[in-house]
Structure formats: C-alpha cells, structure tokens
Motif scaffolding. Structure first.
Motif, mmCIF file in Angstrom:
data_model
loop_
_atom_site.group_PDB
_atom_site.id
_atom_site.type_symbol
_atom_site.label_atom_id
_atom_site.label_comp_id
_atom_site.label_asym_id
_atom_site.label_seq_id
_atom_site.Cartn_x
_atom_site.Cartn_y
_atom_site.Cartn_z
ATOM 1 N N LEU A 259 17.678 65.441 -33.929
ATOM 2 C CA LEU A 259 17.852 64.757 -32.644
ATOM 3 C C LEU A 259 16.700 65.002 -31.679
ATOM 4 O O LEU A 259 16.686 64.439 -30.574
ATOM 5 C CB LEU A 259 19.161 65.211 -31.990
ATOM 6 N N SER A 260 15.770 65.842 -32.048
ATOM 7 C CA SER A 260 14.632 66.198 -31.188
ATOM 8 C C SER A 260 15.088 66.754 -29.837
ATOM 9 O O SER A 260 14.624 66.341 -28.777
ATOM 10 C CB SER A 260 13.710 65.000 -30.983
ATOM 11 N N VAL A 261 16.046 67.685 -29.901
ATOM 12 C CA VAL A 261 16.525 68.351 -28.690
ATOM 13 C C VAL A 261 16.385 69.856 -28.873
ATOM 14 O O VAL A 261 16.318 70.364 -29.996
ATOM 15 C CB VAL A 261 17.997 67.995 -28.369
ATOM 16 N N LEU A 262 16.338 70.560 -27.769
ATOM 17 C CA LEU A 262 16.229 72.010 -27.824
ATOM 18 C C LEU A 262 17.525 72.621 -28.347
ATOM 19 O O LEU A 262 18.614 72.133 -28.052
ATOM 20 C CB LEU A 262 15.944 72.568 -26.435
ATOM 21 N N ALA A 263 17.406 73.693 -29.101
ATOM 22 C CA ALA A 263 18.588 74.385 -29.622
ATOM 23 C C ALA A 263 19.361 75.060 -28.489
ATOM 24 O O ALA A 263 20.584 75.121 -28.511
ATOM 25 C CB ALA A 263 18.182 75.407 -30.671
ATOM 26 N N ALA A 264 18.647 75.572 -27.489
ATOM 27 C CA ALA A 264 19.285 76.230 -26.352
ATOM 28 C C ALA A 264 19.009 75.409 -25.098
ATOM 29 O O ALA A 264 17.897 74.941 -24.881
ATOM 30 C CB ALA A 264 18.732 77.632 -26.184
ATOM 31 N N LEU A 265 20.039 75.234 -24.304
ATOM 32 C CA LEU A 265 19.877 74.487 -23.062
ATOM 33 C C LEU A 265 19.120 75.306 -22.026
ATOM 34 O O LEU A 265 19.298 76.528 -21.947
ATOM 35 C CB LEU A 265 21.252 74.131 -22.486
ATOM 36 N N PRO A 266 18.286 74.635 -21.218
ATOM 37 C CA PRO A 266 17.659 75.342 -20.097
ATOM 38 C C PRO A 266 18.746 75.821 -19.130
ATOM 39 O O PRO A 266 19.864 75.311 -19.122
ATOM 40 C CB PRO A 266 16.782 74.275 -19.443
ATOM 41 N N SER A 267 18.427 76.784 -18.309
ATOM 42 C CA SER A 267 19.423 77.376 -17.415
ATOM 43 C C SER A 267 20.058 76.343 -16.487
ATOM 44 O O SER A 267 21.259 76.414 -16.224
ATOM 45 C CB SER A 267 18.821 78.523 -16.612
ATOM 46 N N ILE A 268 19.306 75.367 -16.006
ATOM 47 C CA ILE A 268 19.889 74.361 -15.110
ATOM 48 C C ILE A 268 20.914 73.511 -15.855
ATOM 49 O O ILE A 268 21.953 73.152 -15.317
ATOM 50 C CB ILE A 268 18.802 73.480 -14.434
ATOM 51 N N GLU A 269 20.652 73.200 -17.126
ATOM 52 C CA GLU A 269 21.609 72.420 -17.921
ATOM 53 C C GLU A 269 22.853 73.234 -18.242
ATOM 54 O O GLU A 269 23.961 72.703 -18.279
ATOM 55 C CB GLU A 269 20.948 71.901 -19.203
ATOM 56 N N ARG A 270 22.682 74.535 -18.471
ATOM 57 C CA ARG A 270 23.850 75.405 -18.698
ATOM 58 C C ARG A 270 24.714 75.441 -17.443
ATOM 59 O O ARG A 270 25.941 75.401 -17.524
ATOM 60 C CB ARG A 270 23.409 76.808 -19.102
ATOM 61 N N ALA A 271 24.081 75.494 -16.267
ATOM 62 C CA ALA A 271 24.829 75.504 -15.010
ATOM 63 C C ALA A 271 25.564 74.185 -14.810
ATOM 64 O O ALA A 271 26.737 74.167 -14.413
ATOM 65 C CB ALA A 271 23.889 75.766 -13.839
ATOM 66 N N ARG A 272 24.903 73.066 -15.094
ATOM 67 C CA ARG A 272 25.552 71.762 -14.958
ATOM 68 C C ARG A 272 26.726 71.628 -15.913
ATOM 69 O O ARG A 272 27.785 71.115 -15.558
ATOM 70 C CB ARG A 272 24.550 70.643 -15.220
ATOM 71 N N THR A 273 26.540 72.084 -17.138
ATOM 72 C CA THR A 273 27.608 72.021 -18.132
ATOM 73 C C THR A 273 28.794 72.878 -17.701
ATOM 74 O O THR A 273 29.944 72.447 -17.797
ATOM 75 C CB THR A 273 27.085 72.480 -19.508
ATOM 76 N N ALA A 274 28.531 74.073 -17.233
ATOM 77 C CA ALA A 274 29.606 74.961 -16.780
ATOM 78 C C ALA A 274 30.347 74.349 -15.602
ATOM 79 O O ALA A 274 31.580 74.420 -15.524
ATOM 80 C CB ALA A 274 29.039 76.329 -16.402
ATOM 81 N N PHE A 275 29.632 73.708 -14.688
ATOM 82 C CA PHE A 275 30.272 73.073 -13.537
ATOM 83 C C PHE A 275 31.152 71.908 -13.987
ATOM 84 O O PHE A 275 32.289 71.767 -13.513
ATOM 85 C CB PHE A 275 29.207 72.589 -12.548
ATOM 86 N N ALA A 276 30.664 71.087 -14.903
ATOM 87 C CA ALA A 276 31.455 69.966 -15.414
ATOM 88 C C ALA A 276 32.702 70.478 -16.139
ATOM 89 O O ALA A 276 33.795 69.921 -15.980
ATOM 90 C CB ALA A 276 30.620 69.097 -16.345
ATOM 91 N N GLU A 277 32.557 71.553 -16.906
ATOM 92 C CA GLU A 277 33.709 72.144 -17.587
ATOM 93 C C GLU A 277 34.739 72.633 -16.578
ATOM 94 O O GLU A 277 35.946 72.463 -16.775
ATOM 95 C CB GLU A 277 33.262 73.296 -18.482
ATOM 96 N N LEU A 278 34.284 73.234 -15.503
ATOM 97 C CA LEU A 278 35.176 73.717 -14.460
ATOM 98 C C LEU A 278 35.932 72.558 -13.817
ATOM 99 O O LEU A 278 37.149 72.634 -13.606
ATOM 100 C CB LEU A 278 34.379 74.485 -13.403
ATOM 101 N N LEU A 279 35.233 71.472 -13.519
ATOM 102 C CA LEU A 279 35.885 70.319 -12.910
ATOM 103 C C LEU A 279 36.922 69.695 -13.840
ATOM 104 O O LEU A 279 38.021 69.344 -13.412
ATOM 105 C CB LEU A 279 34.847 69.269 -12.508
ATOM 106 N N VAL A 280 36.577 69.564 -15.106
ATOM 107 C CA VAL A 280 37.522 68.994 -16.070
ATOM 108 C C VAL A 280 38.749 69.892 -16.210
ATOM 109 O O VAL A 280 39.885 69.414 -16.225
ATOM 110 C CB VAL A 280 36.838 68.769 -17.438
ATOM 111 N N THR A 281 38.524 71.205 -16.287
ATOM 112 C CA THR A 281 39.641 72.140 -16.390
ATOM 113 C C THR A 281 40.550 72.035 -15.177
ATOM 114 O O THR A 281 41.779 72.012 -15.302
ATOM 115 C CB THR A 281 39.120 73.582 -16.528
ATOM 116 N N ARG A 282 39.955 71.936 -14.012
ATOM 117 C CA ARG A 282 40.749 71.828 -12.778
ATOM 118 C C ARG A 282 41.548 70.529 -12.767
ATOM 119 O O ARG A 282 42.720 70.516 -12.390
ATOM 120 C CB ARG A 282 39.824 71.905 -11.565
#
Length: 67
Positions: free
Chosen positions: A5-28
């Motif tokens: 897929l030509s993507v990084l194996a590990a997300l940059p820190s900003i993408e990890r933060a965005r993902t965690a925030f989206a997960e929090l919103l969905v959980t809520r």
C-alpha cells in the motif's frame, strides 16, 4: 501489507493522536443510550430494507464526521 500500500508501518505521532481522538469519540457515542440502542436494533434487522430511518441518519452523520 505496508509495502503493497506504500504506507508507513507506524503512524506518525499526530496520526496516532487523531486516531485515539476518533476512537474516543466513537466510544462515547456508543455509550450514549440512544445510539447504543440503535446498534442493538441493527443487529436484529433481517436486511437493508428494514433498517430504521433513525439508523440511516446516524450512519450518515458518522460518515460526515469521518470525512
């Protein structure tokens, strides 16, 4: 998979933060009584013709949020 897929194996820190925030919103959202109830209703729907209008509006709003 990442090479394919030509993507990084590990997300940059900003993408990890965005993902965690989206997960929090969905959980809520899922913890809210109305949304959780609709999800349980969806489990018992026999086919797409019987999906309640309220569930379609919820799905539309979640897609708009994601985009």
């Amino acid at each position: 998979m990442h090479d394919l897929l030509s993507v990084l194996a590990a997300l940059p820190s900003i993408e990890r933060a965005r993902t965690a925030f989206a997960e929090l919103l969905v959980t809520r959202c899922m913890a809210e009584y109305g949304i959780g109830r609709l999800l349980r209703i969806l489990e018992s729907v026999p086919d797409h013709d019987h999906i309640p209008e309220s569930m379609l509006r919820l799905a539309s709003s979640l897609v708009n949020f994601a985009v």
